[in-house]
Design an enzyme around this catalytic site. Sequence first.
Site, PDB file in Angstrom:
ATOM      1  N   GLU A 153      -1.389  -2.332  -0.185  1.00  0.00           N
ATOM      2  CA  GLU A 153      -1.005  -2.429  -1.605  1.00  0.00           C
ATOM      3  C   GLU A 153       0.472  -2.103  -1.749  1.00  0.00           C
ATOM      4  O   GLU A 153       0.855  -1.034  -2.229  1.00  0.00           O
ATOM      5  CB  GLU A 153      -1.855  -1.480  -2.472  1.00  0.00           C
ATOM      6  CG  GLU A 153      -1.620  -1.680  -3.977  1.00  0.00           C
ATOM      7  CD  GLU A 153      -2.252  -0.582  -4.832  1.00  0.00           C
ATOM      8  OE1 GLU A 153      -3.469  -0.348  -4.707  1.00  0.00           O
ATOM      9  OE2 GLU A 153      -1.511   0.039  -5.612  1.00  0.00           O
TER      10      GLU A 153
ATOM     11  N   HIS B 228      -5.151  -4.940  -9.472  1.00  0.00           N
ATOM     12  CA  HIS B 228      -4.182  -3.826  -9.442  1.00  0.00           C
ATOM     13  C   HIS B 228      -3.965  -3.305 -10.860  1.00  0.00           C
ATOM     14  O   HIS B 228      -4.000  -4.083 -11.817  1.00  0.00           O
ATOM     15  CB  HIS B 228      -2.871  -4.348  -8.843  1.00  0.00           C
ATOM     16  CG  HIS B 228      -1.834  -3.296  -8.641  1.00  0.00           C
ATOM     17  ND1 HIS B 228      -0.967  -2.897  -9.635  1.00  0.00           N
ATOM     18  CD2 HIS B 228      -1.536  -2.549  -7.549  1.00  0.00           C
ATOM     19  CE1 HIS B 228      -0.177  -1.949  -9.155  1.00  0.00           C
ATOM     20  NE2 HIS B 228      -0.495  -1.714  -7.898  1.00  0.00           N
TER      21      HIS B 228
ATOM     22  N   ASP C  92       1.075   2.274  -1.233  1.00  0.00           N
ATOM     23  CA  ASP C  92       1.587   2.059  -2.589  1.00  0.00           C
ATOM     24  C   ASP C  92       3.115   2.157  -2.622  1.00  0.00           C
ATOM     25  O   ASP C  92       3.707   2.688  -3.553  1.00  0.00           O
ATOM     26  CB  ASP C  92       0.973   3.041  -3.600  1.00  0.00           C
ATOM     27  CG  ASP C  92       0.750   2.406  -4.983  1.00  0.00           C
ATOM     28  OD1 ASP C  92       1.202   1.266  -5.195  1.00  0.00           O
ATOM     29  OD2 ASP C  92       0.137   3.066  -5.840  1.00  0.00           O
TER      30      ASP C  92
END
Length: 335
Positions: free
Chosen positions: A18, A174, A297
Amino acid sequence: MSTQTGSEGEPIKLISVEESFLIPEIIDELKRLAGGVPSMKSGPIAGPFMPRLLDIGAGRIAEMDADGVDIQVLAVTAPGVQKFDPQTGLSLAKLANDRLAETISAYPDRYAGLAVAPPQAAREAAKELERAIGDLRLNGLVINSHTNDEYLDDEKYWPLLEAAESLGAPIYLHPREPNAGLEQSLMAMTGFTVGWGYAVETGTHALRMIAAGVFERFPKLQVVLGHLGETLPFLLDRIDNRYPFEIGVTGVKPLPKKPSEYFRSNFTISTSGMNFAAPVRAAIDILGADRIMFAADYPMENQREMVRAYQAIALSDDERRQISELTARRVFGIG
Ligand code: MN
């Protein structure tokens, strides 16, 4: 580069699923819409993340090398192209997908990537997804939660879900800032918007998809949730327990399966921003390591700290191999 070795001696690659980027043209359009004023609602149009969001080349690779990440799965960060009018959204999506494909072909062993497409132009978005998966060989689709305050349970978005299912393209759902209906309660709680509000927004989105029968209509559709499933794995038993009672009281026709059964068969989660030992262990107990993938992230979180925290979690060799590498290879078709 690769830091871990399983008991059989084969190196384990670390895939981070991600990881955000932006292109200048999307930033310009977000800035124009926001009147140049950056805020939690306008998206990351300014500020400390910008240089890293714009670098999908050698600078990012150098950080990955230093931090111990072998492959990043890249995606346009929130709110993606979902705030734009349909035609602007579509043309910026095509541009972003082309750039992403270029950078992956320049660094094929280091990057994979998710296409972006505007749900507000569902049929055109479905065509663009076909191009992005079929021609550009991207690895899935990112949708940054709500589109104009609407969710994917609305059938007008289903042409995009149908395309994703038939192309075998997983949808990474997301977070973005909560929709107008949730805004008062969640955005006004300064300091807790990302840590709590985003999970409520995105977890609610996922449940709405389950409740609407999306996975009866598209049984092979795979959805990925970050942040250890936006709290849902920890609530599955309670949701199952209350569901028949509530449905019975209202007289609504029940789903053929328990809510948790759809979650277990159609969802995979990542550890983005949640590389903490206790909830990761709980998620393994609840879902199994073959439904969990590492994510940092980047650049919103410190990649080095996320990798260090993840590698410090006590895992069996098999769990480590699944979460670091194998689940991501299977879900995103990374060869
Ligand atoms: Mn993220």
